[in-house]
Scaffold this motif. Structure first.
Motif, PDB file in Angstrom:
ATOM      1  N   ALA A  50     -70.374 -23.777  -4.326  1.00 22.66           N
ATOM      2  CA  ALA A  50     -70.466 -23.748  -3.672  1.00 22.66           C
ATOM      3  C   ALA A  50     -69.130 -24.156  -2.802  1.00 22.66           C
ATOM      4  CB  ALA A  50     -71.038 -25.361  -3.349  1.00 22.66           C
ATOM      5  N   MET A  51     -68.247 -23.067  -2.861  1.00 25.62           N
ATOM      6  CA  MET A  51     -67.457 -22.503  -2.636  1.00 25.62           C
ATOM      7  C   MET A  51     -67.339 -22.565  -0.607  1.00 25.62           C
ATOM      8  SD  MET A  51     -66.461 -21.585  -4.689  1.00 25.62           S
ATOM      9  CE  MET A  51     -64.064 -21.770  -4.397  1.00 25.62           C
ATOM     10  N   GLN A  52     -68.111 -23.298  -0.178  1.00 24.91           N
ATOM     11  CA  GLN A  52     -68.563 -23.130   1.647  1.00 24.91           C
ATOM     12  C   GLN A  52     -67.179 -24.507   1.645  1.00 24.91           C
ATOM     13  OE1 GLN A  52     -71.827 -25.165   3.529  1.00 24.91           O
ATOM     14  NE2 GLN A  52     -72.007 -22.367   4.420  1.00 24.91           N
ATOM     15  N   ARG A  53     -67.411 -25.359   0.924  1.00 21.56           N
ATOM     16  CA  ARG A  53     -66.667 -26.493   0.934  1.00 21.56           C
ATOM     17  C   ARG A  53     -64.692 -26.683   0.700  1.00 21.56           C
ATOM     18  NH1 ARG A  53     -67.871 -29.432  -4.077  1.00 21.56           N
ATOM     19  NH2 ARG A  53     -67.263 -27.422  -5.095  1.00 21.56           N
ATOM     20  N   PHE A  54     -64.485 -25.197   0.343  1.00 22.59           N
ATOM     21  CA  PHE A  54     -62.630 -24.888   0.462  1.00 22.59           C
ATOM     22  C   PHE A  54     -62.294 -24.102   1.248  1.00 22.59           C
ATOM     23  CE2 PHE A  54     -64.007 -26.125  -4.382  1.00 22.59           C
ATOM     24  CZ  PHE A  54     -63.979 -27.383  -4.199  1.00 22.59           C
ATOM     25  N   ALA A  55     -61.196 -24.077   1.290  1.00 28.82           N
ATOM     26  CA  ALA A  55     -60.379 -22.965   2.570  1.00 28.82           C
ATOM     27  C   ALA A  55     -60.322 -21.891   1.150  1.00 28.82           C
ATOM     28  CB  ALA A  55     -59.247 -23.020   2.479  1.00 28.82           C
ATOM     29  N   PRO A  56     -60.480 -20.282   1.986  1.00 31.77           N
ATOM     30  CA  PRO A  56     -60.452 -20.274   3.281  1.00 31.77           C
ATOM     31  C   PRO A  56     -61.952 -20.467   3.977  1.00 31.77           C
ATOM     32  CG  PRO A  56     -60.430 -18.017   2.591  1.00 31.77           C
ATOM     33  CD  PRO A  56     -60.682 -19.321   1.212  1.00 31.77           C
ATOM     34  N   ILE A  57     -62.662 -20.431   3.457  1.00 27.60           N
ATOM     35  CA  ILE A  57     -64.364 -20.293   3.746  1.00 27.60           C
ATOM     36  C   ILE A  57     -64.739 -21.255   4.678  1.00 27.60           C
ATOM     37  CG2 ILE A  57     -67.224 -19.932   2.993  1.00 27.60           C
ATOM     38  CD1 ILE A  57     -65.813 -18.539   0.785  1.00 27.60           C
ATOM     39  N   ASN A  58     -64.265 -22.712   4.445  1.00 28.01           N
ATOM     40  CA  ASN A  58     -65.033 -23.275   5.234  1.00 28.01           C
ATOM     41  C   ASN A  58     -64.274 -23.960   6.456  1.00 28.01           C
ATOM     42  OD1 ASN A  58     -62.052 -24.360   4.342  1.00 28.01           O
ATOM     43  ND2 ASN A  58     -62.735 -26.584   3.926  1.00 28.01           N
ATOM     44  N   SER A  59     -63.370 -22.750   7.090  1.00 31.15           N
ATOM     45  CA  SER A  59     -62.521 -22.778   7.877  1.00 31.15           C
ATOM     46  C   SER A  59     -62.271 -21.162   8.266  1.00 31.15           C
ATOM     47  CB  SER A  59     -61.190 -22.688   7.907  1.00 31.15           C
ATOM     48  OG  SER A  59     -60.979 -24.987   7.134  1.00 31.15           O
ATOM     49  N   TRP A  60     -63.453 -20.480   8.067  1.00 29.40           N
ATOM     50  CA  TRP A  60     -63.519 -18.994   9.082  1.00 29.40           C
ATOM     51  C   TRP A  60     -64.040 -19.713  10.780  1.00 29.40           C
ATOM     52  CZ3 TRP A  60     -66.439 -15.942   4.355  1.00 29.40           C
ATOM     53  CH2 TRP A  60     -65.749 -15.620   3.725  1.00 29.40           C
ATOM     54  N   TRP A  61     -64.429 -19.122  11.229  1.00 32.72           N
ATOM     55  CA  TRP A  61     -64.708 -19.248  12.377  1.00 32.72           C
ATOM     56  C   TRP A  61     -66.295 -19.138  12.594  1.00 32.72           C
ATOM     57  CZ3 TRP A  61     -63.865 -21.376  16.457  1.00 32.72           C
ATOM     58  CH2 TRP A  61     -64.915 -21.259  18.284  1.00 32.72           C
ATOM     59  N   ASP A  62     -66.626 -18.166  11.832  1.00 27.95           N
ATOM     60  CA  ASP A  62     -68.158 -18.065  11.611  1.00 27.95           C
ATOM     61  C   ASP A  62     -68.859 -19.166  11.325  1.00 27.95           C
ATOM     62  OD1 ASP A  62     -69.793 -15.950  11.928  1.00 27.95           O
ATOM     63  OD2 ASP A  62     -70.413 -14.723  10.587  1.00 27.95           O
ATOM     64  N   ASN A  63     -68.001 -20.017  10.456  1.00 31.40           N
ATOM     65  CA  ASN A  63     -69.129 -21.380   9.843  1.00 31.40           C
ATOM     66  C   ASN A  63     -68.433 -22.323  10.825  1.00 31.40           C
ATOM     67  OD1 ASN A  63     -70.229 -20.029   7.783  1.00 31.40           O
ATOM     68  ND2 ASN A  63     -68.337 -20.122   6.280  1.00 31.40           N
ATOM     69  N   GLY A  64     -68.052 -22.456  11.940  1.00 31.55           N
ATOM     70  CA  GLY A  64     -67.778 -22.577  12.988  1.00 31.55           C
ATOM     71  C   GLY A  64     -69.152 -23.727  12.728  1.00 31.55           C
ATOM     72  N   ASN A  65     -68.503 -25.269  12.638  1.00 32.27           N
ATOM     73  CA  ASN A  65     -69.459 -26.610  12.514  1.00 32.27           C
ATOM     74  C   ASN A  65     -70.643 -26.958  11.669  1.00 32.27           C
ATOM     75  OD1 ASN A  65     -68.390 -27.577  15.084  1.00 32.27           O
ATOM     76  ND2 ASN A  65     -69.759 -26.576  16.257  1.00 32.27           N
ATOM     77  N   ILE A  66     -70.444 -25.575  10.596  1.00 27.54           N
ATOM     78  CA  ILE A  66     -71.618 -26.255   9.301  1.00 27.54           C
ATOM     79  C   ILE A  66     -70.467 -27.353   8.613  1.00 27.54           C
ATOM     80  CG2 ILE A  66     -71.717 -25.126   7.092  1.00 27.54           C
ATOM     81  CD1 ILE A  66     -72.064 -22.223   8.658  1.00 27.54           C
ATOM     82  N   ASP A  67     -69.389 -27.692   9.225  1.00 27.84           N
ATOM     83  CA  ASP A  67     -68.610 -29.074   8.446  1.00 27.84           C
ATOM     84  C   ASP A  67     -69.141 -29.994   9.283  1.00 27.84           C
ATOM     85  OD1 ASP A  67     -68.024 -28.768  11.438  1.00 27.84           O
ATOM     86  OD2 ASP A  67     -66.067 -29.566  11.062  1.00 27.84           O
ATOM     87  N   LYS A  68     -70.232 -30.106   9.965  1.00 31.32           N
ATOM     88  CA  LYS A  68     -70.761 -31.190  10.258  1.00 31.32           C
ATOM     89  C   LYS A  68     -72.464 -31.543   9.727  1.00 31.32           C
ATOM     90  CE  LYS A  68     -68.204 -31.307  13.658  1.00 31.32           C
ATOM     91  NZ  LYS A  68     -67.387 -29.361  13.411  1.00 31.32           N
ATOM     92  N   SER A  69     -72.609 -29.760   9.180  1.00 37.78           N
ATOM     93  CA  SER A  69     -74.359 -29.535   8.461  1.00 37.78           C
ATOM     94  C   SER A  69     -73.723 -30.367   6.906  1.00 37.78           C
ATOM     95  CB  SER A  69     -74.703 -28.778   7.970  1.00 37.78           C
ATOM     96  OG  SER A  69     -74.602 -28.326   9.862  1.00 37.78           O
ATOM     97  N   ARG A  70     -73.093 -30.056   6.264  1.00 41.68           N
ATOM     98  CA  ARG A  70     -72.650 -30.732   5.308  1.00 41.68           C
ATOM     99  C   ARG A  70     -72.286 -32.092   5.590  1.00 41.68           C
ATOM    100  NH1 ARG A  70     -69.464 -26.246   5.271  1.00 41.68           N
ATOM    101  NH2 ARG A  70     -67.685 -27.911   5.446  1.00 41.68           N
ATOM    102  N   ARG A  71     -71.506 -33.015   6.508  1.00 42.66           N
ATOM    103  CA  ARG A  71     -70.950 -34.227   6.390  1.00 42.66           C
ATOM    104  C   ARG A  71     -72.249 -34.856   6.607  1.00 42.66           C
ATOM    105  NH1 ARG A  71     -66.522 -36.598   7.375  1.00 42.66           N
ATOM    106  NH2 ARG A  71     -65.849 -34.678   5.573  1.00 42.66           N
ATOM    107  N   LEU A  72     -73.592 -34.056   6.888  1.00 44.32           N
ATOM    108  CA  LEU A  72     -74.540 -34.983   7.459  1.00 44.32           C
ATOM    109  C   LEU A  72     -75.762 -34.813   6.109  1.00 44.32           C
ATOM    110  CD1 LEU A  72     -75.590 -33.244  10.482  1.00 44.32           C
ATOM    111  CD2 LEU A  72     -75.722 -35.519  10.968  1.00 44.32           C
ATOM    112  N   LEU A  73     -75.247 -34.122   5.152  1.00 46.40           N
ATOM    113  CA  LEU A  73     -75.558 -33.889   3.938  1.00 46.40           C
ATOM    114  C   LEU A  73     -75.452 -34.864   3.451  1.00 46.40           C
ATOM    115  CD1 LEU A  73     -76.799 -30.415   3.201  1.00 46.40           C
ATOM    116  CD2 LEU A  73     -78.318 -31.959   3.820  1.00 46.40           C
TER     117      LEU A  73
END
Length: 770
Positions: free
Chosen positions: A118-141
């Motif tokens: 689940a490295m998507q939770r950490f930088a740099p992946i969590n802040s890649w432009w291609d992951n825009g607004n995926i932070d909202k998906s994880r927060r919903l979960l």
């Protein structure tokens, strides 16, 4: 704390200013950018993990009521909240994107990336432009994660939510396996590309609020060679994405030029680097784009910083959109606006039907991104995701049109159009592979939804259906092996070649299966094919004799014999040096067949540079020094700096180097095949001096200062243990008084660790017993 201690003031501890510009501080990396970062071997330490040392995730997961977990997830998916409303009243499409992007970082070249930690939770992946607004998906979960706690990792929750999303929209998934164990800190080792954070060269201007935005990522020459269509057109290894901060390719086409043919080239290379063939690639794109929409209602230069640079009060949520509602119909992600189908929350074949039924013309989104719309104004329209009674033209990306213009992709699309059931099965299997590819063998899978079918990409090995050898058999076989005429270096070399293919990243490779006797591994130059043939032939004869003499079902596998041969060789080498030691051995391996081996996939495990055996192909242009590649291989083997050092010193004196120009390099001993600490004694001796042989600094000679005699030859992968300040302390540790016996014990422990890396069955039994 005193009121005088404030941001921008003086640091109360060291006197350094904390208000300077980011990157201007005199850090170690700032002063010595090319140093070997040995500390990267010690990532994700136990101290970073808040769980108890004896916490068993597999045991906790198996106690979950998976049906109840899925019920909770599916209820959440259709319960829209005001702070981030669901498109079409269904969070499914955005959760599919979250799961896809979590798994989609996987790359076959080094096995890194993927959903496993689940490295998507950490930088740099969590802040890649291609992951825009995926932070909202994880927060919903978060409510789901909070409810189930440690029994459900983020890695498993993200993938399971993707499956649940597909299921509530009518898609029959192939299966789900748990077993992903979360990391607790960012990954600082994985190389994501030569570009800076903005997609430009590192020396260019520092990133602004739009760091990682594709508009800034057009310098493809940094990671690509040639131009699309050229014979030499390729992507730098081990990279898989076409640009920095993207998961696969730029949806607007290569270098944002909007040329579908060039986009098809990029798609084939990038998806191939992620272990997907053409059919799997088309299935994933066509299947994924059957759902949801893309968002591009706000110009990118108005969007706030990514999560890692967001203000404190944002609490980890980035990409603030100041326009309108900031979400819903005003949402901005990749800049492209619209949906591919008339019903974006249901599984059907309308994506492919629309792609092929209509002609498409290039246009631009409200955010200015290149996209495509039907030429036929009577083409069906797609409903607005939030406003009743509002609809829009259908949309395609340049990467979608690529499937229509590329001859091979088009043929597959036509097959899927003619047989929707076949397409459904192909997408189900490709999605399962995408989300499980980095988990390793099927024996690691957990849960009640694991499919029975064995798949070739799981590197299957037949189950052990015979009685294992016991301690008496082990002693007898060791004696037979040492009496066979095989040398210490031959036995240890083949055992190491078999086991050292293992990668902690995606849990592939290892000695189990004895694939070193099969193509392609038996022919790898690094494995000394002649020695492999000789050792395998001799051990095969011993196996036949042993099996034939047994009554009942007792057998020994060739995989076990290869490892046992290495153990016997090391015991002899230690004994010849004056140290008695027993090398641990655990039977239970079995032999895979050629039919169970995906030869093309295994080719990616072949090292082009392997410091453990002083192998470095000179016909390849490298962007990094051999010792940097050596460090990376040590990391993929899960070694600590002391383990890396002890193994290298031991392997050198055992004389297991690969055939080639560096066969004799680093063997700093007059007694090859004996497990001494000579490598370290000679490396650290002030009586010798090193001189560079070649202009590139790849080869060196060791000269006696007094006699002028040239004693030994070395490579950079030898001398780094004397030149790097951290590694030199370890080399001196093993060279000092008492270092020899310590080296033997440390070498044996590290050797056993590598031999046992792929024995997941043993790890599971140990968990069960404790």
């Amino acid at each position: 704390m005193s009121e005088e201690v404030r941001i921008g003031g003086r640091c109360p501890f060291a006197g350094d200013s904390v208000g300077g510009a980011a990157g201007s501080e005199p850090t170690l990396q700032h002063w010595w950018p090319n140093r070997l970062k040995v500390e990267l071997l010690h990532q994700n330490p136990a101290e970073a993990n808040p769980q108890d040392a004896d916490f068993d995730y597999a045991e906790a997961f198996e106690k979950l009521d998976l049906a109840e977990v899925k019920k909770d997830i599916k209820e959440l998916l259709t319960s829209s909240v005001d702070w981030w409303p669901a498109d079409y009243g269904n969070y499914g499409p955005q959760m599919i994107r979250m799961a896809w992007h979590s798994a989609g970082t996987y790359r076959i070249a080094d096995g890194r990336g993927g959903a496993g930690e689940a490295m998507q939770r950490f930088a740099p992946i969590n802040s890649w432009w291609d992951n825009g607004n995926i932070d909202k998906s994880r927060r919903l979960l978060w409510p789901i994660k909070k409810k189930y706690g440690d029994a459900l990792s983020w890695g498993d929750l993200i993938v399971l939510t993707g499956n649940c999303s597909l299921e509530i929209m009518g898609f029959p998934t192939f299966g789900f396996a748990g077993g992903r164990i979360d990391a607790w800190e960012p990954d600082n080792l994985t190389y994501w590309g030569p570009e800076g954070w903005t997609g430009k060269k590192p020396e260019d201007a520092p990133p602004g609020p739009m760091e990682g935005h594709p508009d800034q990522m057009v310098n493809r020459g940094l990671r690509w060679t040639g131009e699309a269509g050229d014979e030499n057109y390729d992507l730098e290894a081990p990279l898989a994405a076409s640009n920095q901060a993207l998961i696969y390719v730029d949806p607007e086409g290569s270098a944002k030029k909007g040329i579908p043919e060039d986009s098809a080239h990029d798609i084939r290379i990038t998806f191939g680097r992620m272990a997907m063939n053409d059919e799997e690639t088309v299935a994933l794109i066509a299947g994924g784009h059957a759902f949801g929409k893309s968002h591009g209602m706000t110009p990118p230069d108005e969007i706030g910083p990514a999560p890692e640079a967001a203000p404190m009060e944002a609490q980890g949520l980035g990409w603030h959109n100041p326009r309108g509602k900031g979400n819903a119909e005003d949402t901005m992600t990749n800049g492209i606006e619209g949906s591919w189908t008339q019903n974006p929350s249901a599984w059907d074949n309308s994506y492919l039907e629309n792609l092929f039924k209509f002609e498409w013309e290039q246009t631009r989104s409200p955010a200015g991104a290149l996209q495509w719309t039907p030429v036929d104004k009577d083409a069906p329209r797609t409903p607005d995701a939030h406003r009743e009674g509002v609809d829009h033209p259908l949309m395609m990306m340049t990467s979608d049109i690529a499937l229509k213009v590329d001859p091979a992709y088009r043929k597959i699309c036509e097959k899927f159009l003619a047989d929707f059931d076949y397409f459904t099965d192909a997408f189900a299997r490709a999605w399962y592979k995408l989300t499980h590819r980095d988990m390793g063998p099927k024996s690691r899978y957990l849960g009640r939804e694991v499919p029975d079918e064995d798949l070739i990409w799981q590197d299957p090995i037949p189950p052990v259906d015979f009685e294992l050898i016991d301690a008496g058999d082990v002693a007898d076989l060791k004696a037979r092996i040492l009496d066979s005429g095989l040398t210490v270096s031959e036995l240890a070399g083949v055992a190491w070649g078999a086991a050292s293919t293992f990668r902690t990243s995606d849990k592939r490779g290892g000695a189990d299966g004895a694939r070193i006797r099969l193509a392609p591994q038996k022919d790898w130059p690094v494995n000394n094919p002649g020695e492999v043939d000789k050792v395998v032939a001799t051990l095969t004869g011993l196996k036949a004799d042993f099996d034939g003499a047994q009554s009942g079902h007792k057998k020994v596998s060739l995989a076990d014999l290869i490892v046992l041969g290495g153990c016997a060789a090391i015991e002899k080498a230690a004994r010849d040096s004056g140290v008695e030691i027993e090398v641990p051995f655990t039977p239970g391996r079995n032999d895979a067949t050629a039919e169970q081996t995906d030869e093309q996939s295994f080719r990616w495990l072949e090292p082009v540079s392997d410091g453990f055996r002083n192998f470095h192909r000179t016909d390849i242009r490298y962007n990094v020094a051999p010792e940097q590649i050596f460090l990376d291989r040590a990391a993929l083997l899960g070694l600590s700096a002391p383990e890396w050092t002890a193994l290298t010193g031991g392997l050198r004196v055992l004389d297991i180097n690969a055939d080639g120009p560096f066969k004799q390099h680093g063997v700093f001993t007059d007694k090859p095949g004996v497990l001494t600490n000579d490598f370290f004694e000679n490396l650290t001796s002030p009586d010798f001096e090193w001189q560079k042989i070649d202009e590139d600094g790849l080869e060196f000679t060791l000269t006696d200062r007094h006699s002028g005699e040239a004693r030994f030859k070395a490579t950079r992968c030898d001398l780094v243990f004397g030149s790097n300040s951290q590694l030199r302390q370890l080399a001196e540790f093993y060279a000092q008084s008492g270092g020899h016996e310590k080296l033997v014990h440390d070498f044996v422990a590290a050797w056993n660790k590598v031999m046992m890396h792929d024995r997941f069955d043993v790890a599971r039994k140990q968990r069960a017993t404790t």
